[in-house]
Design a protein around this motif. Structure first.
Motif, PDB file in Angstrom:
ATOM      1  N   ASP A 131      -5.284  -4.550  -7.315  1.00 61.26           N
ATOM      2  CA  ASP A 131      -3.647  -5.317  -7.637  1.00 61.26           C
ATOM      3  C   ASP A 131      -3.576  -6.571  -7.529  1.00 61.26           C
ATOM      4  O   ASP A 131      -2.769  -7.546  -7.002  1.00 61.26           O
TER       5      ASP A 131
ATOM      6  N   GLY B 199      -2.269  -2.074  -9.637  1.00 63.28           N
ATOM      7  CA  GLY B 199      -1.502  -2.380  -9.306  1.00 63.28           C
ATOM      8  C   GLY B 199      -0.837  -4.081  -9.065  1.00 63.28           C
ATOM      9  O   GLY B 199      -1.935  -4.946  -9.693  1.00 63.28           O
TER      10      GLY B 199
ATOM     11  N   TYR C 241      -0.178  -6.371  -6.395  1.00 60.52           N
ATOM     12  CA  TYR C 241       0.531  -6.854  -5.115  1.00 60.52           C
ATOM     13  C   TYR C 241       1.038  -8.043  -4.212  1.00 60.52           C
ATOM     14  O   TYR C 241       0.729  -8.684  -5.373  1.00 60.52           O
TER      15      TYR C 241
ATOM     16  N   ASP D 281      -2.707   0.220   1.164  1.00 65.05           N
ATOM     17  CA  ASP D 281      -2.049  -1.191   1.461  1.00 65.05           C
ATOM     18  C   ASP D 281      -1.263  -1.543   0.089  1.00 65.05           C
ATOM     19  O   ASP D 281      -0.129  -1.964  -0.615  1.00 65.05           O
ATOM     20  N   ALA D 282      -1.983   0.075  -1.474  1.00 64.68           N
ATOM     21  CA  ALA D 282      -0.646  -0.755  -2.011  1.00 64.68           C
ATOM     22  C   ALA D 282      -1.009   0.842  -2.757  1.00 64.68           C
ATOM     23  O   ALA D 282      -1.845   2.016  -2.473  1.00 64.68           O
TER      24      ALA D 282
ATOM     25  N   ILE E 251       3.184  -2.133   1.376  1.00 62.60           N
ATOM     26  CA  ILE E 251       2.670  -1.726   0.771  1.00 62.60           C
ATOM     27  C   ILE E 251       4.182  -1.385  -0.939  1.00 62.60           C
ATOM     28  O   ILE E 251       4.996  -1.899  -0.074  1.00 62.60           O
TER      29      ILE E 251
END
Length: 601
Positions: free
Chosen positions: A71, A228, A230, A220-221, A345
């Protein structure tokens, strides 16, 4: 409390704790584009298999730890052949797979072939302490089995929480006689997953630490097919992070039809999945073909579940959002005591459905509204089996499993079945004990063993979830009929008049929401040891596992392959030299972690 805060901060800091005593290879290039550009077979149509007869297919999987950034945030990732997700395995129903796994992780590992029945090859099911010993570091082991089914599957480590770190891949089994073959022109695979910026080991140590009062580590993602985006403003100083990871894109041609195989490979999260302006017709659920019913606009998909859907590219040539959204209300609360409670997130991962000729403009499409119950399986009316296949009326073996939570003498919070939290014995697998003709009474209570010995009998399991948590339960070695499910976690809430014995849903993973029940049936046609467990990985490691010993009299007459027996000897030798821990973690972090595994001295 000060120690807890310190541990949380340390865990987040670039994933450093996950690198302790583990050999890490890192890319040498300083070019951000090369460091972070996603490369995956998942973005191309599946290659077509053309063999007219069944063959043996050989694969080699090497398990290593690399620094990757799915991410944009770089961390150590447990990879297969240097990839996350791991390489695609494809075959036809009836093919034999010979898959050599070389473990260079620095820790033991196994590979489970999720959803594959393993008829006559129980010892290749990949569950440490149940069907095999772990594969030690720097040791190779070969899985060798024949595919008797078709559908959408995946493979992942079943050793502790390694698949949370990336140790997983896609397994697709085609059928030359699939009645839906003419219903699509090409097919894709999409995985949806939660993702953590820390390695799982320190998260797991804290999750089962004495006096811990929080809930499961918060992700977190959210990722689509391993990718992803971030927000790097939240990354600690000194960490590599890229805010420009391109979204995953799937190309379609106007007028064509596509089969999308969708797999939830999460540790924790329930997702909703949709593609703007494109309803999806479900044709397969976890290996079972289903009737071509009305299209679904938004698909709920729980941990370890899989669907095949047909998408018709009949919209104006343009770009459309693919949406995979973590359903926050299906997770336990983010209290201040919960690991990673302050995660930044983005719950809504997006990809792009790109029509040929559409250009590179961002999609302007809008999401479908939806109102269905978020933490339940897809409505049964959408996934009735294609072929009539009612469950047996006569049940030969009844079991009632009640989920439980309790704290042990060290004040460690554990989950269990019928007030017993499962503890694997890695160096003495259950199936080898059964093959030595041990009786059920020879097993300790914390082995959670339940047996039945009637050939081709009908087993019924009533699962009562009396906990304020959702549990996606998966059964190894079988698909099952969902006879009934609904609210209420007591036997008095279940009426046999509500049983569907005509055309119930058939699958191998079902969500059991909080304070609810499910009744499943399956045929005892597969002698061996089969795990039945919640597929939220944190709950597995907290003990929410049962072992089903199927037809032990017959199974005890099987001959264990020499390589499976030798693996236990290799693991015994390895573990004697690595008594400090089964993790690459400092010794003081492991002092209280006594329930995670046992070994016979």
């Amino acid at each position: 409390m000060k120690f807890k805060i310190f541990l949380i901060l340390s865990v987040v800091l670039c994933g450093f704790l996950g690198t302790i005593a583990t050999p890490i290879e890192s890319e040498k290039s300083n070019d951000l584009k090369s460091r972070f550009a996603p490369k995956s077979y998942l973005f191309d149509p599946l290659p077509k298999l053309t063999e007219s007869a069944n063959i043996t297919r050989y694969y080699h999987l090497e398990l290593t730890v690399l620094k990757l950034s799915p991410d944009g945030f770089e961390r150590p990732v447990w990879t297969i052949n240097g990839q996350y997700p791991g390489p695609l395995i494809q075959a036809y129903k009836g093919d034999r797979l010979v898959i050599n796994v070389t473990n260079n992780l620095g820790d033991p590992a196994t590979i489970h072939w999720h959803g594959i029945f393993q008829h006559n090859t129980n010892w290749y099911d990949g569950v440490p302490g149940q069907t095999q010993c772990p594969i030690p570091n720097r040791v190779s082991f070969t899985y060798n089995y024949t595919l008797e089914q078709s559908g959408t599957y995946w493979y992942h480590s079943h050793f502790l929480a390694q698949y949370v770190d990336g140790l997983l891949g896609v397994l697709i089994v085609h059928d030359r006689e699939d009645p839906y073959l003419d219903s699509y022109d090409e097919e894709y695979v999409i995985t949806v997953s939660d993702w953590y910026h820390s390695s799982s080991a320190p998260l797991l140590v804290q999750r089962v630490a004495p006096h811990y009062t929080g809930f499961n580590p918060y992700p977190d993602a959210a990722l689509i097919s391993g990718v992803g985006q971030y927000n790097c403003s939240g990354a600690p100083a000194g960490c590599y992070c890229n805010t420009n990871v391109p979204p995953p894109a799937y190309k379609v041609q106007k007028g064509k039809k596509y089969r999308f195989r969708i797999i939830n490979t999460s540790a924790y999260a329930t997702f909703t999945f949709s593609i703007d302006n494109h309803p999806l017709k479900v044709i397969e659920v976890e290996g079972t073909l289903v009737k071509n019913s009305s299209a679904v606009k938004v698909l709920p998909i729980h941990v370890a579940q899989r669907y095949s859907v047909i998408l018709i590219a009949d919209q104006p040539v343009d770009n459309y959002y693919i949406r995979a959204s973590v359903i926050d209300t299906c997770l336990l609360p983010r209290t201040n005591d919960t690991i990673n409670y302050n995660s930044s997130i983005n719950h809504n991962a997006t990809g792009i459905l790109h029509y040929h000729g559409a250009g590179n403009n961002k999609p302007k499409s809008t999401a479908y509204p939806f109102t269905f119950p978020l933490c339940q399986d897809l409505n049964a009316s959408n996934i009735r089996p294609l072929k009539d296949n009612p469950p047996p009326n006569d049940v030969t073996n009844y079991f009632v499993f009640e989920t439980s939570f309790a704290r042990n003498d060290d004040d460690v919070g554990l989950l269990g079945i019928n007030n017993s939290s499962f503890v694997p014995i890695f160096n003495n697998p259950t199936n080898q004990r059964i093959m030595l003709q041990e009786n059920f009474t020879d097993f300790d209570t914390n082995q959670n063993v339940y047996g039945y010995d009637i050939p081709n009998g009908c087993v019924q399991i009533t699962l009562l979830n009396n906990q304020p948590a959702n549990h996606p339960f998966h059964l190894h070695g079988h698909a099952f009929w969902i006879v009934t499910q609904g609210p209420g976690a007591f036997l008095s809430n279940i009426s046999t008049s509500a049983y569907n014995l005509k055309d119930p849903v058939i699958r191998d993973t079902t969500m059991v929401p909080e304070f609810s029940h499910v009744v499943i049936r399956y045929i005892a046609d597969n002698p061996g040891v089969w795990s039945f467990h919640c597929h939220i990985e944190w709950h597995v490691e907290m003990g929410l596992v049962a072992q089903l010993i199927e037809r032990p009299t017959e199974f005890s007459n099987e001959t264990l392959p020499d390589d499976v027996r030798a693996l236990c000897m290799q693991y015994d030798s390895y573990s004697k030299n690595h008594r400090r821990s089964t993790f690459t973690l400092p010794k003081d972090a492991m002092v209280k972690r006594t329930r995670m595994y046992r070994e016979v001295k």
